[in-house]
Enzyme design. Sequence first.
Site, PDB file in Angstrom:
ATOM      1  N   THR A   1      43.822 -22.144 -47.201  1.00 11.97           N
ATOM      2  CA  THR A   1      43.127 -21.161 -47.239  1.00 11.97           C
ATOM      3  C   THR A   1      43.595 -20.142 -48.090  1.00 11.97           C
ATOM      4  OG1 THR A   1      44.116 -20.189 -45.145  1.00 11.97           O
ATOM      5  CG2 THR A   1      42.104 -21.791 -45.130  1.00 11.97           C
TER       6      THR A   1
ATOM      7  N   TRP B   1      38.728 -14.806 -50.071  1.00 15.12           N
ATOM      8  CA  TRP B   1      38.861 -13.588 -48.986  1.00 15.12           C
ATOM      9  C   TRP B   1      40.026 -12.649 -49.200  1.00 15.12           C
ATOM     10  CZ3 TRP B   1      35.488 -13.213 -45.392  1.00 15.12           C
ATOM     11  CH2 TRP B   1      34.773 -14.428 -45.012  1.00 15.12           C
TER      12      TRP B   1
ATOM     13  N   GLU C   1      37.833 -25.425 -44.172  1.00 14.40           N
ATOM     14  CA  GLU C   1      38.009 -26.162 -43.272  1.00 14.40           C
ATOM     15  C   GLU C   1      36.635 -27.251 -43.162  1.00 14.40           C
ATOM     16  OE1 GLU C   1      39.746 -22.447 -41.824  1.00 14.40           O
ATOM     17  OE2 GLU C   1      38.337 -23.142 -43.251  1.00 14.40           O
TER      18      GLU C   1
END
Length: 538
Positions: free
Chosen positions: A181, A439, A326
Amino acid sequence: MMNTQLTLPFMIKHTEKYYTKKKVISRTLSGTHTFTYKEIVKRMRSLASALEALGVKKGDRVGTFAWNHHRHLEAYFAVPSMGAVLHTINIRLSEEHLVYIINHAEDKILLIDPDLLPLIERIQDRLQTVEAFVVMTDEASLPESKLKPFYSYEELVQDADPTYEFREDLDENDPAGLCYTSATTGKPKGVMYTHRGIYLHSMALGMANTVGLSEADIAMPVVPMFHVNAWGIPFAAAWLGADQVLPGPSPTPQILASLIEENQVSITAGVPTIWLGLLKALEQGSYNMKSLRAVLCGGSAAPKGMIQAFESTYGIPFIHAYGMTETSPLATVSRLKSYQSDLSEGDRLEFRSRQGMIVPGLELKVVNENGEVAADGEEMGEMLIRGPWIADQYYKDERTEDAFRDGWLHTGDVVTMDEEGVVKIVDRTKDLIKSGGEWISSVDLENALMAHEAIYEAAVVAIPDPKWQERPVACVVLKENANVTKEEILGFLKPQFAKWWLPDEVLFLEEIPKTSVGKFLKMALRDQVKKQLAISKE
Protein backbone atom coordinates in the site's frame (compact mmCIF):
# COMPACT_ATOMS: atom_id res chain seq x y z
CA MET A 1 -16.11 -31.37 -11.32
CA MET A 2 -12.44 -31.51 -12.33
CA ASN A 3 -10.06 -29.92 -9.86
CA THR A 4 -8.20 -27.84 -12.45
CA GLN A 5 -5.80 -25.40 -10.81
CA LEU A 6 -6.32 -21.74 -11.70
CA THR A 7 -2.70 -20.68 -12.20
CA LEU A 8 -0.86 -18.16 -14.37
CA PRO A 9 0.93 -20.84 -16.48
CA PHE A 10 -2.51 -22.17 -17.39
CA MET A 11 -3.62 -18.62 -18.26
CA ILE A 12 -0.64 -17.67 -20.45
CA LYS A 13 -0.66 -21.00 -22.30
CA HIS A 14 -4.17 -20.11 -23.47
CA THR A 15 -2.82 -16.82 -24.86
CA GLU A 16 0.13 -18.59 -26.47
CA LYS A 17 -2.14 -21.09 -28.22
CA TYR A 18 -5.05 -18.94 -29.37
CA TYR A 19 -3.89 -15.31 -29.65
CA THR A 20 -0.49 -15.55 -31.30
CA LYS A 21 -1.19 -12.73 -33.77
CA LYS A 22 -2.56 -10.21 -31.26
CA LYS A 23 -0.22 -7.36 -30.34
CA VAL A 24 1.55 -5.59 -27.52
CA ILE A 25 2.57 -2.03 -28.42
CA SER A 26 5.14 -0.70 -25.98
CA ARG A 27 6.56 2.82 -25.58
CA THR A 28 10.03 3.01 -24.03
CA LEU A 29 12.73 5.68 -23.73
CA SER A 30 14.02 4.91 -27.24
CA GLY A 31 10.71 4.70 -29.08
CA THR A 32 7.74 2.42 -29.73
CA HIS A 33 8.04 -1.35 -30.12
CA THR A 34 5.46 -3.84 -31.40
CA PHE A 35 5.38 -7.54 -30.50
CA THR A 36 2.91 -10.33 -31.10
CA TYR A 37 1.81 -12.37 -28.12
CA LYS A 38 3.69 -15.29 -29.70
CA GLU A 39 6.90 -13.27 -29.44
CA ILE A 40 6.09 -11.95 -25.98
CA VAL A 41 5.42 -15.41 -24.54
CA LYS A 42 8.76 -16.65 -25.92
CA ARG A 43 10.43 -13.73 -24.16
CA MET A 44 8.52 -14.59 -20.97
CA ARG A 45 9.91 -18.12 -21.12
CA SER A 46 13.42 -16.79 -21.74
CA LEU A 47 13.11 -14.40 -18.80
CA ALA A 48 12.03 -17.23 -16.50
CA SER A 49 14.98 -19.28 -17.71
CA ALA A 50 17.38 -16.38 -17.10
CA LEU A 51 16.04 -15.74 -13.60
CA GLU A 52 16.42 -19.41 -12.75
CA ALA A 53 20.05 -19.21 -13.89
CA LEU A 54 20.51 -16.27 -11.50
CA GLY A 55 19.35 -18.50 -8.65
CA VAL A 56 15.64 -17.62 -8.39
CA LYS A 57 13.68 -20.50 -6.88
CA LYS A 58 10.04 -21.17 -6.03
CA GLY A 59 8.80 -18.68 -3.46
CA ASP A 60 11.63 -16.16 -4.04
CA ARG A 61 10.61 -12.54 -4.56
CA VAL A 62 11.61 -10.69 -7.74
CA GLY A 63 11.09 -6.93 -7.56
CA THR A 64 10.24 -4.69 -10.52
CA PHE A 65 11.00 -0.97 -10.43
CA ALA A 66 9.59 0.10 -13.74
CA TRP A 67 7.05 1.93 -15.90
CA ASN A 68 4.37 0.36 -18.12
CA HIS A 69 6.11 -1.44 -21.00
CA HIS A 70 6.58 -4.88 -22.59
CA ARG A 71 9.43 -5.98 -20.30
CA HIS A 72 7.27 -5.29 -17.25
CA LEU A 73 4.48 -7.34 -18.86
CA GLU A 74 6.93 -10.17 -19.46
CA ALA A 75 7.86 -10.17 -15.76
CA TYR A 76 4.14 -10.19 -14.84
CA PHE A 77 3.84 -13.73 -16.21
CA ALA A 78 7.41 -15.10 -16.19
CA VAL A 79 8.05 -14.61 -12.48
CA PRO A 80 4.85 -16.24 -11.10
CA SER A 81 4.87 -18.94 -13.80
CA MET A 82 8.26 -20.19 -12.57
CA GLY A 83 6.87 -20.32 -9.03
CA ALA A 84 8.45 -17.11 -7.76
CA VAL A 85 6.60 -14.01 -6.53
CA LEU A 86 6.42 -10.74 -8.50
CA HIS A 87 6.89 -7.71 -6.22
CA THR A 88 5.87 -4.54 -8.07
CA ILE A 89 7.58 -1.60 -6.34
CA ASN A 90 5.99 1.84 -6.32
CA ILE A 91 8.57 4.21 -7.84
CA ARG A 92 6.96 7.19 -6.10
CA LEU A 93 7.68 6.09 -2.54
CA SER A 94 10.22 7.86 -0.35
CA GLU A 95 13.67 6.33 0.00
CA GLU A 96 12.82 5.25 3.55
CA HIS A 97 9.75 3.35 2.38
CA LEU A 98 11.58 1.85 -0.62
CA VAL A 99 14.25 0.42 1.67
CA TYR A 100 11.57 -0.90 4.03
CA ILE A 101 9.46 -2.73 1.43
CA ILE A 102 12.39 -4.22 -0.50
CA ASN A 103 13.88 -5.56 2.74
CA HIS A 104 10.51 -6.61 4.14
CA ALA A 105 9.64 -8.48 0.94
CA GLU A 106 13.15 -9.98 0.90
CA ASP A 107 13.56 -9.33 -2.81
CA LYS A 108 16.29 -11.46 -4.38
CA ILE A 109 16.51 -9.77 -7.80
CA LEU A 110 15.50 -6.26 -8.88
CA LEU A 111 14.46 -5.46 -12.47
CA ILE A 112 14.97 -1.71 -12.95
CA ASP A 113 14.26 0.82 -15.70
CA PRO A 114 17.35 2.82 -16.75
CA ASP A 115 15.93 6.22 -15.81
CA LEU A 116 15.17 4.91 -12.30
CA LEU A 117 18.64 3.54 -11.59
CA PRO A 118 19.74 6.55 -9.49
CA LEU A 119 16.93 5.91 -6.99
CA ILE A 120 18.14 2.36 -6.35
CA GLU A 121 21.82 3.36 -6.40
CA ARG A 122 21.20 5.75 -3.52
CA ILE A 123 19.80 2.99 -1.32
CA GLN A 124 21.83 -0.04 -2.46
CA ASP A 125 23.92 -0.15 0.72
CA ARG A 126 20.75 -0.48 2.82
CA LEU A 127 19.26 -3.37 0.84
CA GLN A 128 19.78 -6.59 2.79
CA THR A 129 18.62 -9.40 0.49
CA VAL A 130 19.09 -8.27 -3.12
CA GLU A 131 21.65 -10.46 -4.91
CA ALA A 132 21.51 -8.99 -8.43
CA PHE A 133 20.30 -5.91 -10.33
CA VAL A 134 18.97 -6.13 -13.90
CA VAL A 135 18.49 -3.02 -16.06
CA MET A 136 15.58 -3.09 -18.52
CA THR A 137 17.16 -0.99 -21.25
CA ASP A 138 16.78 -0.92 -25.04
CA GLU A 139 20.49 -0.21 -25.46
CA ALA A 140 22.90 -2.96 -26.47
CA SER A 141 25.45 -1.97 -23.84
CA LEU A 142 25.03 -1.59 -20.11
CA PRO A 143 24.70 1.97 -18.79
CA GLU A 144 27.11 3.22 -16.15
CA SER A 145 25.95 2.22 -12.67
CA LYS A 146 27.25 1.71 -9.15
CA LEU A 147 25.01 -1.34 -8.75
CA LYS A 148 26.80 -4.67 -8.36
CA PRO A 149 26.30 -7.30 -9.71
CA PHE A 150 24.67 -5.62 -12.69
CA TYR A 151 23.10 -7.31 -15.74
CA SER A 152 21.41 -6.37 -19.00
CA TYR A 153 17.82 -7.64 -19.30
CA GLU A 154 18.12 -8.06 -23.07
CA GLU A 155 21.41 -9.95 -22.86
CA LEU A 156 19.94 -12.31 -20.25
CA VAL A 157 16.84 -12.94 -22.39
CA GLN A 158 18.88 -13.45 -25.58
CA ASP A 159 21.12 -16.05 -23.93
CA ALA A 160 18.27 -17.91 -22.19
CA ASP A 161 15.95 -20.73 -23.26
CA PRO A 162 12.80 -19.55 -25.16
CA THR A 163 11.30 -23.03 -24.72
CA TYR A 164 11.59 -23.00 -20.91
CA GLU A 165 8.70 -24.93 -19.38
CA PHE A 166 6.59 -23.08 -16.84
CA ARG A 167 5.84 -25.04 -13.69
CA GLU A 168 3.00 -27.55 -13.85
CA ASP A 169 3.02 -28.27 -10.10
CA LEU A 170 1.81 -24.89 -8.85
CA ASP A 171 -1.17 -24.71 -6.53
CA GLU A 172 -3.73 -22.00 -7.27
CA ASN A 173 -3.33 -20.74 -3.70
CA ASP A 174 0.43 -20.28 -4.09
CA PRO A 175 1.58 -16.64 -3.89
CA ALA A 176 2.04 -15.00 -7.29
CA GLY A 177 2.31 -11.25 -6.62
CA LEU A 178 3.11 -8.82 -3.85
CA CYS A 179 2.08 -5.17 -3.72
CA TYR A 180 2.49 -2.70 -0.88
CA THR A 181 0.00 0.00 0.00
CA SER A 182 1.00 3.64 -0.30
CA ALA A 183 1.55 3.90 3.46
CA THR A 184 -1.61 5.59 4.71
CA THR A 185 -0.32 5.43 8.28
CA GLY A 186 3.07 4.19 9.33
CA LYS A 187 5.00 1.88 7.04
CA PRO A 188 3.52 0.44 3.82
CA LYS A 189 1.56 -2.80 4.20
CA GLY A 190 2.18 -5.75 1.91
CA VAL A 191 -0.69 -7.55 0.17
CA MET A 192 0.05 -10.97 -1.30
CA TYR A 193 -1.92 -12.04 -4.38
CA THR A 194 -2.44 -15.71 -5.22
CA HIS A 195 -2.66 -17.32 -8.66
CA ARG A 196 -6.34 -18.03 -7.99
CA GLY A 197 -7.07 -14.46 -6.99
CA ILE A 198 -5.42 -13.00 -10.10
CA TYR A 199 -7.21 -15.55 -12.30
CA LEU A 200 -10.67 -14.85 -10.89
CA HIS A 201 -10.09 -11.07 -10.86
CA SER A 202 -9.18 -11.30 -14.57
CA MET A 203 -12.41 -13.19 -15.14
CA ALA A 204 -14.32 -10.39 -13.37
CA LEU A 205 -12.79 -7.76 -15.67
CA GLY A 206 -14.27 -9.64 -18.62
CA MET A 207 -17.83 -9.53 -17.29
CA ALA A 208 -20.24 -7.40 -19.31
CA ASN A 209 -21.61 -5.99 -16.04
CA THR A 210 -18.17 -4.66 -15.05
CA VAL A 211 -15.57 -3.63 -17.64
CA GLY A 212 -16.45 -6.10 -20.39
CA LEU A 213 -12.84 -6.55 -21.50
CA SER A 214 -12.64 -8.86 -24.54
CA GLU A 215 -10.53 -10.01 -27.48
CA ALA A 216 -11.96 -7.18 -29.57
CA ASP A 217 -10.45 -4.53 -27.27
CA ILE A 218 -7.25 -2.56 -27.55
CA ALA A 219 -6.51 -1.82 -23.89
CA MET A 220 -4.22 0.88 -22.53
CA PRO A 221 -3.63 0.77 -18.77
CA VAL A 222 -2.40 4.21 -17.73
CA VAL A 223 -2.62 3.27 -14.06
CA PRO A 224 0.95 2.19 -13.23
CA MET A 225 1.95 -1.44 -13.45
CA PHE A 226 3.71 -0.89 -10.11
CA HIS A 227 0.37 -0.09 -8.45
CA VAL A 228 -2.10 -2.94 -7.82
CA ASN A 229 -1.05 -4.75 -11.01
CA ALA A 230 -2.31 -1.86 -13.17
CA TRP A 231 -5.75 -2.84 -11.85
CA GLY A 232 -5.23 -6.34 -13.28
CA ILE A 233 -5.63 -5.20 -16.88
CA PRO A 234 -2.30 -6.61 -18.20
CA PHE A 235 -3.21 -10.07 -16.89
CA ALA A 236 -6.80 -10.02 -18.15
CA ALA A 237 -5.95 -8.49 -21.55
CA ALA A 238 -3.29 -11.12 -22.27
CA TRP A 239 -5.56 -13.98 -21.20
CA LEU A 240 -8.58 -12.73 -23.14
CA GLY A 241 -6.54 -11.88 -26.24
CA ALA A 242 -6.94 -8.08 -26.20
CA ASP A 243 -4.21 -6.00 -27.77
CA GLN A 244 -2.30 -3.90 -25.25
CA VAL A 245 -0.81 -0.43 -25.55
CA LEU A 246 1.68 0.26 -22.76
CA PRO A 247 2.42 4.01 -22.49
CA GLY A 248 5.92 3.78 -21.01
CA PRO A 249 7.86 6.32 -18.93
CA SER A 250 6.31 9.61 -17.76
CA PRO A 251 3.45 9.75 -20.26
CA THR A 252 2.00 13.26 -20.69
CA PRO A 253 -1.68 13.87 -21.53
CA GLN A 254 -0.58 14.70 -25.08
CA ILE A 255 1.33 11.40 -25.36
CA LEU A 256 -1.72 9.51 -24.09
CA ALA A 257 -4.02 11.26 -26.55
CA SER A 258 -1.64 10.44 -29.41
CA LEU A 259 -1.35 6.79 -28.36
CA ILE A 260 -5.14 6.47 -28.22
CA GLU A 261 -5.54 8.01 -31.67
CA GLU A 262 -2.65 6.19 -33.38
CA ASN A 263 -3.46 2.75 -31.97
CA GLN A 264 -7.26 2.99 -31.92
CA VAL A 265 -7.40 2.27 -28.18
CA SER A 266 -10.87 1.12 -27.13
CA ILE A 267 -10.53 1.08 -23.33
CA THR A 268 -8.15 2.82 -20.98
CA ALA A 269 -7.84 3.07 -17.21
CA GLY A 270 -6.44 5.56 -14.72
CA VAL A 271 -7.09 7.90 -11.80
CA PRO A 272 -9.08 11.17 -12.09
CA THR A 273 -5.90 13.28 -12.32
CA ILE A 274 -4.99 11.49 -15.55
CA TRP A 275 -8.38 12.15 -17.08
CA LEU A 276 -8.43 15.80 -16.04
CA GLY A 277 -5.11 16.15 -17.87
CA LEU A 278 -6.47 14.35 -20.93
CA LEU A 279 -9.50 16.65 -21.03
CA LYS A 280 -7.17 19.65 -21.03
CA ALA A 281 -5.16 18.12 -23.88
CA LEU A 282 -8.35 17.53 -25.86
CA GLU A 283 -9.37 21.15 -25.34
CA GLN A 284 -6.01 22.43 -26.57
CA GLY A 285 -5.38 20.05 -29.48
CA SER A 286 -7.14 18.10 -32.18
CA TYR A 287 -7.24 14.39 -31.39
CA ASN A 288 -9.57 11.68 -32.67
CA MET A 289 -10.97 9.75 -29.68
CA LYS A 290 -13.74 7.90 -31.56
CA SER A 291 -12.16 4.50 -30.92
CA LEU A 292 -12.72 4.77 -27.15
CA ARG A 293 -15.66 2.73 -25.90
CA ALA A 294 -14.81 3.35 -22.25
CA VAL A 295 -12.62 5.31 -19.88
CA LEU A 296 -12.26 3.41 -16.60
CA CYS A 297 -11.69 5.67 -13.58
CA GLY A 298 -10.82 4.77 -10.01
CA GLY A 299 -8.45 5.68 -7.19
CA SER A 300 -10.61 8.53 -5.93
CA ALA A 301 -14.02 10.01 -6.62
CA ALA A 302 -14.54 11.28 -10.15
CA PRO A 303 -16.00 14.82 -10.29
CA LYS A 304 -19.39 14.98 -11.94
CA GLY A 305 -18.16 17.72 -14.28
CA MET A 306 -15.42 15.46 -15.58
CA ILE A 307 -17.82 12.58 -16.23
CA GLN A 308 -20.16 14.95 -18.04
CA ALA A 309 -17.34 16.43 -20.13
CA PHE A 310 -16.19 13.02 -21.37
CA GLU A 311 -19.68 11.83 -22.23
CA SER A 312 -21.46 14.99 -23.40
CA THR A 313 -18.62 16.92 -25.01
CA TYR A 314 -16.55 14.08 -26.45
CA GLY A 315 -19.03 11.18 -26.55
CA ILE A 316 -16.70 8.90 -24.54
CA PRO A 317 -18.45 6.51 -22.11
CA PHE A 318 -17.08 6.85 -18.58
CA ILE A 319 -16.97 3.97 -16.07
CA HIS A 320 -16.50 4.86 -12.41
CA ALA A 321 -15.12 2.04 -10.22
CA TYR A 322 -13.81 1.52 -6.69
CA GLY A 323 -11.11 -0.67 -5.24
CA MET A 324 -7.99 -0.77 -3.13
CA THR A 325 -4.73 -2.70 -2.95
CA GLU A 326 -6.42 -5.24 -0.68
CA THR A 327 -9.19 -5.91 -3.25
CA SER A 328 -6.89 -6.64 -6.24
CA PRO A 329 -8.47 -3.95 -6.83
CA LEU A 330 -11.86 -4.22 -8.60
CA ALA A 331 -14.64 -4.21 -5.98
CA THR A 332 -17.50 -2.00 -7.18
CA VAL A 333 -18.49 -0.59 -10.57
CA SER A 334 -20.91 2.22 -11.25
CA ARG A 335 -23.21 1.20 -14.09
CA LEU A 336 -26.85 2.07 -14.58
CA LYS A 337 -29.34 -0.79 -14.53
CA SER A 338 -31.43 -1.26 -17.65
CA TYR A 339 -34.55 0.34 -16.17
CA GLN A 340 -32.60 3.43 -15.08
CA SER A 341 -31.94 4.57 -18.65
CA ASP A 342 -35.12 6.65 -18.57
CA LEU A 343 -33.92 8.77 -15.62
CA SER A 344 -33.19 12.43 -16.21
CA GLU A 345 -29.65 13.36 -17.22
CA GLY A 346 -29.03 14.85 -13.77
CA ASP A 347 -30.21 11.71 -11.97
CA ARG A 348 -28.14 9.47 -14.23
CA LEU A 349 -25.08 11.59 -13.56
CA GLU A 350 -25.71 11.42 -9.82
CA PHE A 351 -25.80 7.61 -9.95
CA ARG A 352 -22.75 7.42 -12.21
CA SER A 353 -20.66 9.59 -9.90
CA ARG A 354 -21.11 7.15 -7.01
CA GLN A 355 -18.79 4.22 -6.39
CA GLY A 356 -21.36 1.73 -7.69
CA MET A 357 -22.52 -1.79 -6.94
CA ILE A 358 -20.47 -4.75 -5.73
CA VAL A 359 -18.94 -6.85 -8.53
CA PRO A 360 -20.45 -10.34 -9.02
CA GLY A 361 -18.41 -12.82 -7.01
CA LEU A 362 -17.88 -10.49 -4.06
CA GLU A 363 -20.00 -9.64 -1.01
CA LEU A 364 -20.40 -6.24 0.61
CA LYS A 365 -22.07 -4.91 3.71
CA VAL A 366 -22.13 -1.56 5.47
CA VAL A 367 -22.03 -1.53 9.26
CA ASN A 368 -21.89 0.94 12.12
CA GLU A 369 -22.08 0.59 15.88
CA ASN A 370 -25.73 -0.53 15.56
CA GLY A 371 -25.10 -3.26 13.00
CA GLU A 372 -25.86 -3.21 9.27
CA VAL A 373 -27.14 0.15 8.05
CA ALA A 374 -30.41 0.70 6.20
CA ALA A 375 -30.16 0.71 2.41
CA ASP A 376 -31.64 4.20 2.23
CA GLY A 377 -28.73 6.23 0.86
CA GLU A 378 -28.55 8.20 4.11
CA GLU A 379 -27.41 6.05 7.04
CA MET A 380 -23.62 5.82 7.13
CA GLY A 381 -21.27 3.02 8.09
CA GLU A 382 -17.97 1.36 7.25
CA MET A 383 -17.83 -0.70 4.07
CA LEU A 384 -16.83 -4.34 4.55
CA ILE A 385 -15.96 -6.64 1.61
CA ARG A 386 -15.12 -10.31 1.15
CA GLY A 387 -14.59 -12.64 -1.79
CA PRO A 388 -12.12 -14.85 -3.70
CA TRP A 389 -9.83 -12.03 -4.88
CA ILE A 390 -9.91 -10.06 -1.61
CA ALA A 391 -6.83 -10.30 0.63
CA ASP A 392 -7.24 -12.03 3.98
CA GLN A 393 -4.16 -10.59 5.69
CA TYR A 394 -1.19 -8.27 5.34
CA TYR A 395 2.16 -9.85 4.58
CA LYS A 396 4.05 -10.39 7.86
CA ASP A 397 2.30 -7.43 9.49
CA GLU A 398 0.56 -7.20 12.86
CA ARG A 399 -1.87 -4.64 11.43
CA THR A 400 -3.74 -7.59 9.92
CA GLU A 401 -5.83 -7.79 13.11
CA ASP A 402 -7.29 -4.31 12.58
CA ALA A 403 -8.28 -4.68 8.93
CA PHE A 404 -9.32 -8.35 8.63
CA ARG A 405 -11.91 -9.49 11.13
CA ASP A 406 -14.51 -12.26 11.09
CA GLY A 407 -13.79 -13.09 7.45
CA TRP A 408 -14.31 -9.53 6.21
CA LEU A 409 -11.97 -6.79 4.96
CA HIS A 410 -12.73 -3.58 6.88
CA THR A 411 -12.00 -1.00 4.20
CA GLY A 412 -11.86 2.06 6.46
CA ASP A 413 -14.19 3.89 4.04
CA VAL A 414 -17.41 5.33 5.40
CA VAL A 415 -20.24 4.97 2.88
CA THR A 416 -23.97 5.02 2.36
CA MET A 417 -25.85 2.40 0.33
CA ASP A 418 -29.14 2.98 -1.47
CA GLU A 419 -31.96 0.55 -2.26
CA GLU A 420 -30.28 -0.35 -5.57
CA GLY A 421 -27.17 -1.52 -3.70
CA VAL A 422 -25.12 1.45 -4.93
CA VAL A 423 -22.54 2.73 -2.45
CA LYS A 424 -21.24 6.26 -2.10
CA ILE A 425 -18.13 7.14 -0.10
CA VAL A 426 -18.88 10.06 2.19
CA ASP A 427 -15.90 10.18 4.53
CA ARG A 428 -12.73 8.42 5.62
CA THR A 429 -12.13 6.87 8.95
CA LYS A 430 -8.56 8.07 9.46
CA ASP A 431 -8.46 11.53 7.89
CA LEU A 432 -6.46 10.33 4.96
CA ILE A 433 -5.59 12.57 2.03
CA LYS A 434 -5.91 11.15 -1.47
CA SER A 435 -3.89 13.00 -4.09
CA GLY A 436 -3.82 11.84 -7.69
CA GLY A 437 -5.11 8.42 -6.71
CA GLU A 438 -2.46 7.89 -4.03
CA TRP A 439 -2.89 8.04 -0.27
CA ILE A 440 -1.04 10.55 1.93
CA SER A 441 -0.97 10.05 5.70
CA SER A 442 -1.74 13.20 7.65
CA VAL A 443 -0.53 11.45 10.83
CA ASP A 444 2.93 10.74 9.39
CA LEU A 445 3.29 14.33 8.23
CA GLU A 446 2.12 15.63 11.60
CA ASN A 447 4.58 13.48 13.50
CA ALA A 448 7.42 14.67 11.28
CA LEU A 449 6.40 18.32 11.64
CA MET A 450 6.25 18.10 15.40
CA ALA A 451 9.81 16.79 15.43
CA HIS A 452 10.96 20.23 14.26
CA GLU A 453 12.53 22.14 17.11
CA ALA A 454 10.48 25.29 16.44
CA ILE A 455 7.05 23.61 16.17
CA TYR A 456 4.81 23.09 19.19
CA GLU A 457 1.76 21.56 17.47
CA ALA A 458 0.96 20.51 13.93
CA ALA A 459 -2.07 19.19 12.07
CA VAL A 460 -2.44 18.35 8.40
CA VAL A 461 -5.73 18.45 6.51
CA ALA A 462 -6.83 18.06 2.92
CA ILE A 463 -8.16 20.82 0.72
CA PRO A 464 -9.91 20.23 -2.61
CA ASP A 465 -7.69 20.61 -5.68
CA PRO A 466 -8.97 20.84 -9.27
CA LYS A 467 -6.11 18.71 -10.63
CA TRP A 468 -5.12 16.30 -7.85
CA GLN A 469 -8.52 16.01 -6.11
CA GLU A 470 -6.96 16.73 -2.72
CA ARG A 471 -3.73 18.28 -1.51
CA PRO A 472 -2.29 18.52 2.05
CA VAL A 473 -2.02 21.76 4.00
CA ALA A 474 0.09 21.88 7.15
CA CYS A 475 -1.14 23.95 10.10
CA VAL A 476 1.51 24.68 12.73
CA VAL A 477 1.69 26.42 16.09
CA LEU A 478 5.21 27.62 16.89
CA LYS A 479 6.90 27.43 20.26
CA GLU A 480 7.17 30.65 22.18
CA ASN A 481 9.74 33.02 20.64
CA ALA A 482 10.46 30.53 17.85
CA ASN A 483 10.87 31.74 14.28
CA VAL A 484 10.79 29.59 11.15
CA THR A 485 9.63 30.10 7.56
CA LYS A 486 7.40 28.00 5.31
CA GLU A 487 10.41 27.20 3.10
CA GLU A 488 12.46 26.00 6.06
CA ILE A 489 9.64 23.70 7.21
CA LEU A 490 9.21 22.19 3.73
CA GLY A 491 12.97 21.77 3.51
CA PHE A 492 12.86 19.89 6.84
CA LEU A 493 10.19 17.51 5.46
CA LYS A 494 11.72 17.01 2.01
CA PRO A 495 14.28 14.29 2.91
CA GLN A 496 11.63 12.28 4.77
CA PHE A 497 8.86 12.02 2.19
CA ALA A 498 8.16 11.60 -1.50
CA LYS A 499 7.82 14.95 -3.26
CA TRP A 500 4.09 14.56 -3.83
CA TRP A 501 3.52 14.12 -0.07
CA LEU A 502 4.85 17.60 0.74
CA PRO A 503 2.15 20.11 1.81
CA ASP A 504 1.16 22.75 -0.71
CA GLU A 505 0.89 25.35 2.05
CA VAL A 506 2.08 25.88 5.59
CA LEU A 507 -0.24 28.01 7.71
CA PHE A 508 0.94 29.51 10.99
CA LEU A 509 -1.83 29.48 13.61
CA GLU A 510 -2.07 30.66 17.20
CA GLU A 511 -4.07 27.58 18.14
CA ILE A 512 -5.36 24.39 16.55
CA PRO A 513 -9.03 23.67 17.38
CA LYS A 514 -9.49 20.62 19.59
CA THR A 515 -12.23 18.36 20.86
CA SER A 516 -13.24 18.12 24.53
CA VAL A 517 -10.70 15.33 25.07
CA GLY A 518 -7.84 17.25 23.46
CA LYS A 519 -7.83 15.70 20.00
CA PHE A 520 -7.47 17.89 16.93
CA LEU A 521 -10.89 18.87 15.62
CA LYS A 522 -10.14 18.50 11.94
CA MET A 523 -13.63 19.32 10.72
CA ALA A 524 -13.35 22.77 12.22
CA LEU A 525 -9.73 23.06 11.09
CA ARG A 526 -10.65 22.35 7.47
CA ASP A 527 -13.19 25.16 7.51
CA GLN A 528 -10.64 27.50 9.06
CA VAL A 529 -8.02 26.57 6.46
CA LYS A 530 -10.40 27.12 3.55
CA LYS A 531 -11.32 30.57 4.86
CA GLN A 532 -7.71 31.55 5.50
CA LEU A 533 -6.56 30.42 2.06
CA ALA A 534 -9.47 32.23 0.42
CA ILE A 535 -8.52 35.45 2.23
CA SER A 536 -4.85 35.11 1.24
CA LYS A 537 -5.81 34.82 -2.45
CA GLU A 538 -7.96 37.97 -2.43
